[in-house]
Enzyme design. Sequence first.
Site, PDB file in Angstrom:
ATOM      1  N   TRP A   1       0.809  -1.217   0.000  1.00  0.00           N
ATOM      2  CA  TRP A   1       0.000   0.000   0.000  1.00  0.00           C
ATOM      3  C   TRP A   1       0.851   1.279   0.000  1.00  0.00           C
ATOM      4  O   TRP A   1       0.328   2.357  -0.269  1.00  0.00           O
ATOM      5  CB  TRP A   1      -0.941   0.024   1.227  1.00  0.00           C
ATOM      6  CG  TRP A   1      -0.228  -0.239   2.530  1.00  0.00           C
ATOM      7  CD1 TRP A   1      -0.148  -1.436   3.181  1.00  0.00           C
ATOM      8  CD2 TRP A   1       0.551   0.676   3.309  1.00  0.00           C
ATOM      9  NE1 TRP A   1       0.625  -1.324   4.305  1.00  0.00           N
ATOM     10  CE2 TRP A   1       1.066  -0.020   4.417  1.00  0.00           C
ATOM     11  CE3 TRP A   1       0.847   2.039   3.178  1.00  0.00           C
ATOM     12  CZ2 TRP A   1       1.868   0.581   5.389  1.00  0.00           C
ATOM     13  CZ3 TRP A   1       1.656   2.636   4.149  1.00  0.00           C
ATOM     14  CH2 TRP A   1       2.151   1.904   5.229  1.00  0.00           C
ATOM     15  N   ASN A   2       2.136   1.165   0.318  1.00  0.00           N
ATOM     16  CA  ASN A   2       2.890   2.426   0.483  1.00  0.00           C
ATOM     17  C   ASN A   2       3.230   3.101  -0.843  1.00  0.00           C
ATOM     18  O   ASN A   2       3.358   4.321  -0.911  1.00  0.00           O
ATOM     19  CB  ASN A   2       4.143   2.217   1.352  1.00  0.00           C
ATOM     20  CG  ASN A   2       5.130   1.243   0.780  1.00  0.00           C
ATOM     21  OD1 ASN A   2       4.813   0.462  -0.108  1.00  0.00           O
ATOM     22  ND2 ASN A   2       6.346   1.274   1.290  1.00  0.00           N
TER      23      ASN A   2
ATOM     24  N   LYS B   1      -2.046  -8.730  -7.284  1.00  0.00           N
ATOM     25  CA  LYS B   1      -2.888  -8.614  -6.085  1.00  0.00           C
ATOM     26  C   LYS B   1      -2.410  -7.348  -5.358  1.00  0.00           C
ATOM     27  O   LYS B   1      -1.378  -7.346  -4.688  1.00  0.00           O
ATOM     28  CB  LYS B   1      -2.700  -9.854  -5.192  1.00  0.00           C
ATOM     29  CG  LYS B   1      -3.101  -9.668  -3.721  1.00  0.00           C
ATOM     30  CD  LYS B   1      -4.597  -9.472  -3.538  1.00  0.00           C
ATOM     31  CE  LYS B   1      -4.963  -9.273  -2.057  1.00  0.00           C
ATOM     32  NZ  LYS B   1      -4.732  -7.906  -1.557  1.00  0.00           N
TER      33      LYS B   1
ATOM     34  N   GLY C   1       6.848  -6.354   0.568  1.00  0.00           N
ATOM     35  CA  GLY C   1       6.147  -6.272   1.845  1.00  0.00           C
ATOM     36  C   GLY C   1       7.096  -6.637   2.972  1.00  0.00           C
ATOM     37  O   GLY C   1       8.322  -6.523   2.821  1.00  0.00           O
TER      38      GLY C   1
ATOM     39  N   GLU D   1      11.082  -8.190  -2.147  1.00  0.00           N
ATOM     40  CA  GLU D   1      11.559  -6.857  -1.765  1.00  0.00           C
ATOM     41  C   GLU D   1      10.969  -6.619  -0.379  1.00  0.00           C
ATOM     42  O   GLU D   1       9.810  -6.280  -0.238  1.00  0.00           O
ATOM     43  CB  GLU D   1      11.068  -5.852  -2.816  1.00  0.00           C
ATOM     44  CG  GLU D   1      11.933  -4.628  -2.901  1.00  0.00           C
ATOM     45  CD  GLU D   1      11.412  -3.553  -2.014  1.00  0.00           C
ATOM     46  OE1 GLU D   1      11.840  -3.518  -0.828  1.00  0.00           O
ATOM     47  OE2 GLU D   1      10.579  -2.762  -2.470  1.00  0.00           O
ATOM     48  N   LEU D   2      11.791  -6.881   0.646  1.00  0.00           N
ATOM     49  CA  LEU D   2      11.261  -6.982   2.016  1.00  0.00           C
ATOM     50  C   LEU D   2      11.664  -5.788   2.890  1.00  0.00           C
ATOM     51  O   LEU D   2      11.971  -4.722   2.377  1.00  0.00           O
ATOM     52  CB  LEU D   2      11.715  -8.324   2.605  1.00  0.00           C
ATOM     53  CG  LEU D   2      11.397  -9.549   1.711  1.00  0.00           C
ATOM     54  CD1 LEU D   2      11.926 -10.834   2.315  1.00  0.00           C
ATOM     55  CD2 LEU D   2       9.898  -9.657   1.448  1.00  0.00           C
TER      56      LEU D   2
ATOM     57  N   CYS E   1      10.322   1.259   2.683  1.00  0.00           N
ATOM     58  CA  CYS E   1      11.300   0.248   3.113  1.00  0.00           C
ATOM     59  C   CYS E   1      12.703   0.822   3.135  1.00  0.00           C
ATOM     60  O   CYS E   1      13.597   0.242   3.727  1.00  0.00           O
ATOM     61  CB  CYS E   1      11.311  -0.928   2.144  1.00  0.00           C
ATOM     62  SG  CYS E   1       9.731  -1.651   1.933  1.00  0.00           S
TER      63      CYS E   1
ATOM     64  N   GLU F   1      12.134  -2.235  12.387  1.00  0.00           N
ATOM     65  CA  GLU F   1      11.666  -1.238  11.420  1.00  0.00           C
ATOM     66  C   GLU F   1      10.463  -0.494  12.018  1.00  0.00           C
ATOM     67  O   GLU F   1       9.493  -1.127  12.449  1.00  0.00           O
ATOM     68  CB  GLU F   1      11.260  -1.988  10.137  1.00  0.00           C
ATOM     69  CG  GLU F   1      11.059  -1.107   8.948  1.00  0.00           C
ATOM     70  CD  GLU F   1      10.767  -1.926   7.667  1.00  0.00           C
ATOM     71  OE1 GLU F   1      10.369  -3.099   7.773  1.00  0.00           O
ATOM     72  OE2 GLU F   1      10.938  -1.353   6.578  1.00  0.00           O
TER      73      GLU F   1
END
Length: 485
Positions: free
Chosen positions: A156-157, A180, A233, A255-256, A289, A386
Amino acid sequence: MDIKSFNLFKDKCFINGEWIKAISGEEISVNNPATLKEIGTVPKCGKDETKQAIEAANASWPEWRSKSAKERSTIMKKWFDLIMSNKEELAQMMTIEQGKPLNEARGEIVYGASFIEWFAEEAKRIYGDTIPDPLIDRRILVLKQPVGVVASITPWNFPNAMITRKCAPALAVGCPVVIKPASQTPYSALALAMLAEQAGFPKGTLNVITGKASEIGEELATNPTVRKLSFTGSTEIGKVLMAKCAGTVKKVSMELGGHAPFIVFDDANIDDAVIGAIQSKFRNTGQTCVCANRIYAQSGIYEEFCQKFVKAASELKVGDGLHEETTSGPMIDEQSLEKVEEHVQDAVQLGAKVAIGGSKHSLGLNFFQPTILTDVTPEAKITSEETFGPVAPVYKFKDENEVIELANNSPYGLASYFYSRDIGRIWRVSEALEYGMVGVNTGLTSKAEAPFGGIKESGLGREGSKYGVDDFLEVKYVNMCGLDK
Ligand code: SIN
């Protein structure tokens, strides 16, 4: 501003070129994080609709992959042009569902579109190889071919750019996609699908499904027809998806999470470092992130840096992103706000001082004050976890070796930043930082031309740049023999 009045507003899923509701008829509510009011609903799809989307994508694959790179590129360029000519409307829709200030939303539309433009061009440069064979009558040929159906689970960011950063390379090399989007920000995704339809992608090539995240995610990660899953996410969810993908040995890009160090050396230009720290920490209200999570200032400039950083933070304007003067929007939801509060309270209990902010904003709802903490201790949660919010902890350090050790002391390895004007130090520190990305004298490194991605528990694979296509390609080797006959 009513999002339903926008031309690009769609509240149905896009599967096989059709706009559909959930089989059950159920819907989920979408709220504006700046007002907490419902702005609309989207279908609450699950396993069955996800299967349909995967099958539609697979059925479209032969047609899409057999187009020439130039033909795919032409459709993608049309998509890019349509996005750019609808920039203002897309930005306003994004602000309403995500909360970020309009100027940032406009920037994201341009940033998102730049991946489509870049990969539309890159589509024509999927080069193979010829390799000399040890036997005289033979040749080794290396072909690069599309991996197949790609599933993209996006956050969502960045409701627009994380979709284009994943789907543009996939589509460019000939893969169909099932997207999705995050349940908080589906309208940006559906608007992109509407423009893709207008651009002329064949039906089934690009599908967007909204609904039950766990059910849809499960199907995308376990269905054998999906050959590649690309996720942005949290590290926690990324690990679960990787484990599920192992069952059918899918390719994965992850991509965490990140925990970026931001280092300011004594020899830095302090004013530039302050601008970079504000950009890196407070962009998207700290919800990226790649946000600076630990700001290390060397002892010789610590006081000056803190004082200037606090002054710059005091100039940020918190509010509804739709107001042009706003520079910091709301947090996405109450849970995120609570985590930020918890990190601040924990740091303060352990000895940190609040230099500015420190609590919820007087606007209430999901607004939090831009916050700077000084004298933060290593034990504080914020030093290792984080925060994903507008809180900047500042730490003092003595020398280069010490700060490199502190900076690398993290399971994450996504972005890092440092400010220095010493060329020797710039090389040494760039090479020593255990991160996928290093910003030198900048707080912002993201661009279509560069490889975005992390090491360690921050993920796998690279997005953007010439490397961004690799994860969507299979390498096939053809041994051509009998050439002397
Ligand atoms: C992210 O936070 O996941 C992406 C940030 C960026 O692309 O700059």
